[in-house]
Scaffold this motif. Sequence first.
Motif, PDB file in Angstrom:
ATOM      1  N   PRO A  14       0.837  -1.210   0.000  1.00 23.93           N
ATOM      2  CA  PRO A  14       0.000   0.000   0.000  1.00 23.93           C
ATOM      3  C   PRO A  14       0.870   1.257   0.000  1.00 23.93           C
ATOM      4  O   PRO A  14       2.028   1.231   0.387  1.00 23.93           O
ATOM      5  CB  PRO A  14      -0.806  -0.135   1.291  1.00 23.93           C
ATOM      6  CG  PRO A  14      -0.009  -1.021   2.166  1.00 23.93           C
ATOM      7  CD  PRO A  14       0.763  -1.937   1.274  1.00 23.93           C
ATOM      8  N   TRP A  15       0.260   2.373  -0.350  1.00 25.79           N
ATOM      9  CA  TRP A  15       0.977   3.599  -0.631  1.00 25.79           C
ATOM     10  C   TRP A  15       2.050   4.028   0.370  1.00 25.79           C
ATOM     11  O   TRP A  15       3.204   4.082  -0.031  1.00 25.79           O
ATOM     12  CB  TRP A  15       0.024   4.750  -0.887  1.00 25.79           C
ATOM     13  CG  TRP A  15       0.787   6.040  -0.947  1.00 25.79           C
ATOM     14  CD1 TRP A  15       1.705   6.394  -1.874  1.00 25.79           C
ATOM     15  CD2 TRP A  15       0.752   7.088  -0.019  1.00 25.79           C
ATOM     16  NE1 TRP A  15       2.240   7.609  -1.601  1.00 25.79           N
ATOM     17  CE2 TRP A  15       1.658   8.061  -0.442  1.00 25.79           C
ATOM     18  CE3 TRP A  15       0.042   7.310   1.154  1.00 25.79           C
ATOM     19  CZ2 TRP A  15       1.865   9.247   0.247  1.00 25.79           C
ATOM     20  CZ3 TRP A  15       0.247   8.497   1.818  1.00 25.79           C
ATOM     21  CH2 TRP A  15       1.150   9.439   1.365  1.00 25.79           C
ATOM     22  N   PRO A  16       1.825   4.327   1.594  1.00 24.34           N
ATOM     23  CA  PRO A  16       2.967   4.895   2.322  1.00 24.34           C
ATOM     24  C   PRO A  16       4.080   3.872   2.550  1.00 24.34           C
ATOM     25  O   PRO A  16       5.222   4.241   2.808  1.00 24.34           O
ATOM     26  CB  PRO A  16       2.377   5.374   3.644  1.00 24.34           C
ATOM     27  CG  PRO A  16       1.096   4.643   3.831  1.00 24.34           C
ATOM     28  CD  PRO A  16       0.636   4.255   2.458  1.00 24.34           C
ATOM     29  N   LEU A  17       3.774   2.599   2.407  1.00 31.50           N
ATOM     30  CA  LEU A  17       4.779   1.552   2.624  1.00 31.50           C
ATOM     31  C   LEU A  17       5.204   0.880   1.316  1.00 31.50           C
ATOM     32  O   LEU A  17       5.869  -0.150   1.342  1.00 31.50           O
ATOM     33  CB  LEU A  17       4.226   0.494   3.589  1.00 31.50           C
ATOM     34  CG  LEU A  17       3.774   1.029   4.947  1.00 31.50           C
ATOM     35  CD1 LEU A  17       3.109  -0.072   5.747  1.00 31.50           C
ATOM     36  CD2 LEU A  17       4.930   1.649   5.696  1.00 31.50           C
ATOM     37  N   ARG A  18       4.836   1.465   0.192  1.00 32.07           N
ATOM     38  CA  ARG A  18       5.132   0.894  -1.121  1.00 32.07           C
ATOM     39  C   ARG A  18       6.648   0.769  -1.316  1.00 32.07           C
ATOM     40  O   ARG A  18       7.410   1.651  -0.943  1.00 32.07           O
ATOM     41  CB  ARG A  18       4.546   1.789  -2.205  1.00 32.07           C
ATOM     42  CG  ARG A  18       4.731   1.211  -3.603  1.00 32.07           C
ATOM     43  CD  ARG A  18       3.868   1.883  -4.610  1.00 32.07           C
ATOM     44  NE  ARG A  18       2.497   1.452  -4.318  1.00 32.07           N
ATOM     45  CZ  ARG A  18       1.420   2.149  -4.626  1.00 32.07           C
ATOM     46  NH1 ARG A  18       1.529   3.299  -5.228  1.00 32.07           N
ATOM     47  NH2 ARG A  18       0.227   1.696  -4.339  1.00 32.07           N
ATOM     48  N   ARG A  19       7.076  -0.357  -1.884  1.00 30.96           N
ATOM     49  CA  ARG A  19       8.506  -0.571  -2.147  1.00 30.96           C
ATOM     50  C   ARG A  19       8.659  -1.278  -3.494  1.00 30.96           C
ATOM     51  O   ARG A  19       7.708  -1.840  -4.034  1.00 30.96           O
ATOM     52  CB  ARG A  19       9.140  -1.359  -1.027  1.00 30.96           C
ATOM     53  CG  ARG A  19       8.542  -2.711  -0.781  1.00 30.96           C
ATOM     54  CD  ARG A  19       9.081  -3.305   0.538  1.00 30.96           C
ATOM     55  NE  ARG A  19       8.599  -4.632   0.770  1.00 30.96           N
ATOM     56  CZ  ARG A  19       7.398  -4.946   1.244  1.00 30.96           C
ATOM     57  NH1 ARG A  19       6.548  -3.990   1.541  1.00 30.96           N
ATOM     58  NH2 ARG A  19       7.042  -6.192   1.422  1.00 30.96           N
ATOM     59  N   LEU A  20       9.873  -1.268  -3.995  1.00 32.90           N
ATOM     60  CA  LEU A  20      10.152  -1.899  -5.287  1.00 32.90           C
ATOM     61  C   LEU A  20       9.967  -3.408  -5.193  1.00 32.90           C
ATOM     62  O   LEU A  20      10.382  -4.032  -4.217  1.00 32.90           O
ATOM     63  CB  LEU A  20      11.593  -1.599  -5.727  1.00 32.90           C
ATOM     64  CG  LEU A  20      11.909  -0.155  -6.075  1.00 32.90           C
ATOM     65  CD1 LEU A  20      13.383  -0.020  -6.429  1.00 32.90           C
ATOM     66  CD2 LEU A  20      11.057   0.319  -7.236  1.00 32.90           C
ATOM     67  N   ALA A  23      12.179  -8.783  -7.044  1.00 25.14           N
ATOM     68  CA  ALA A  23      12.106 -10.164  -7.528  1.00 25.14           C
ATOM     69  C   ALA A  23      11.271 -10.258  -8.809  1.00 25.14           C
ATOM     70  O   ALA A  23      11.660 -10.921  -9.773  1.00 25.14           O
ATOM     71  CB  ALA A  23      11.533 -11.073  -6.444  1.00 25.14           C
ATOM     72  N   ARG A  24      10.128  -9.575  -8.825  1.00 24.10           N
ATOM     73  CA  ARG A  24       9.263  -9.617 -10.005  1.00 24.10           C
ATOM     74  C   ARG A  24       9.911  -8.905 -11.192  1.00 24.10           C
ATOM     75  O   ARG A  24       9.785  -9.363 -12.333  1.00 24.10           O
ATOM     76  CB  ARG A  24       7.906  -8.992  -9.674  1.00 24.10           C
ATOM     77  CG  ARG A  24       6.838  -9.405 -10.680  1.00 24.10           C
ATOM     78  CD  ARG A  24       5.447  -9.075 -10.187  1.00 24.10           C
ATOM     79  NE  ARG A  24       5.000  -7.883 -10.903  1.00 24.10           N
ATOM     80  CZ  ARG A  24       4.231  -6.947 -10.410  1.00 24.10           C
ATOM     81  NH1 ARG A  24       3.798  -7.014  -9.184  1.00 24.10           N
ATOM     82  NH2 ARG A  24       3.859  -5.924 -11.146  1.00 24.10           N
ATOM     83  N   MET A  25      10.626  -7.812 -10.937  1.00 18.33           N
ATOM     84  CA  MET A  25      11.302  -7.107 -12.027  1.00 18.33           C
ATOM     85  C   MET A  25      12.418  -7.970 -12.613  1.00 18.33           C
ATOM     86  O   MET A  25      12.585  -8.031 -13.838  1.00 18.33           O
ATOM     87  CB  MET A  25      11.842  -5.753 -11.545  1.00 18.33           C
ATOM     88  CG  MET A  25      10.748  -4.729 -11.341  1.00 18.33           C
ATOM     89  SD  MET A  25      11.355  -3.064 -11.076  1.00 18.33           S
ATOM     90  CE  MET A  25      11.977  -3.171  -9.415  1.00 18.33           C
ATOM     91  N   LYS A  26      13.185  -8.653 -11.766  1.00 17.92           N
ATOM     92  CA  LYS A  26      14.246  -9.535 -12.261  1.00 17.92           C
ATOM     93  C   LYS A  26      13.665 -10.668 -13.101  1.00 17.92           C
ATOM     94  O   LYS A  26      14.165 -10.989 -14.176  1.00 17.92           O
ATOM     95  CB  LYS A  26      15.052 -10.121 -11.096  1.00 17.92           C
ATOM     96  CG  LYS A  26      16.017  -9.156 -10.473  1.00 17.92           C
ATOM     97  CD  LYS A  26      16.784  -9.863  -9.364  1.00 17.92           C
ATOM     98  CE  LYS A  26      17.762  -8.947  -8.689  1.00 17.92           C
ATOM     99  NZ  LYS A  26      18.508  -9.631  -7.622  1.00 17.92           N
TER     100      LYS A  26
END
Length: 182
Positions: A14-20, A23-26
């Motif tokens: 969710p928004w304030p805790l959003r992170r990259l 694993a999915r990008m790799k």
Amino acid sequence: WRNFFLGSELTRGPWPLRRLDIARMKETADRELRRMGITLDDLEQPVGTLSGGQRQCVAIARAVHFGARVLILDEPTAALGVKQSGVVLKYIAAARERGLGVVFITHNPHHAYLVGDHFGVLRLGTLELSAARGDITLEQLTDHMAGGAELATLKHELSQVRGVELDALPEDLGDTFPEGTT
């Protein structure tokens, strides 16, 4: 993977805790590169350390993944060796086979003829030639790209200046005169 997703990073949470979502990008970058026939040993390797051909291939795979319908490639093989150029040309053909429109800008008629379906030659902003692959030979394309009539005029002018007959002047003028002469 970082360059592949640059500006379009995947996130989770969710928004304030959003992170990259690294694993999915790799996984996505690896899958899309492999779909184009590109296998990299290390997805963590900085793009600046890849060969020129590998960099071009990553750019092509990225464009395909993010939905490009047309690739405009301006001299993608200009600074590459023979082997790397061949790899890039292979991926250009693969992109075309996947239904993408490819505009390949080059000064190398051999590269153009290997992957092109239609050829346009511009001279001083004017379309000098527009021909389908079936309507032109590599030799004709080379002649148009080399200047055709302009090259014949140059040969004639050089023969008058030098006082020698240059009818058999090769296409590569640099090999004609001994070193140190102009």
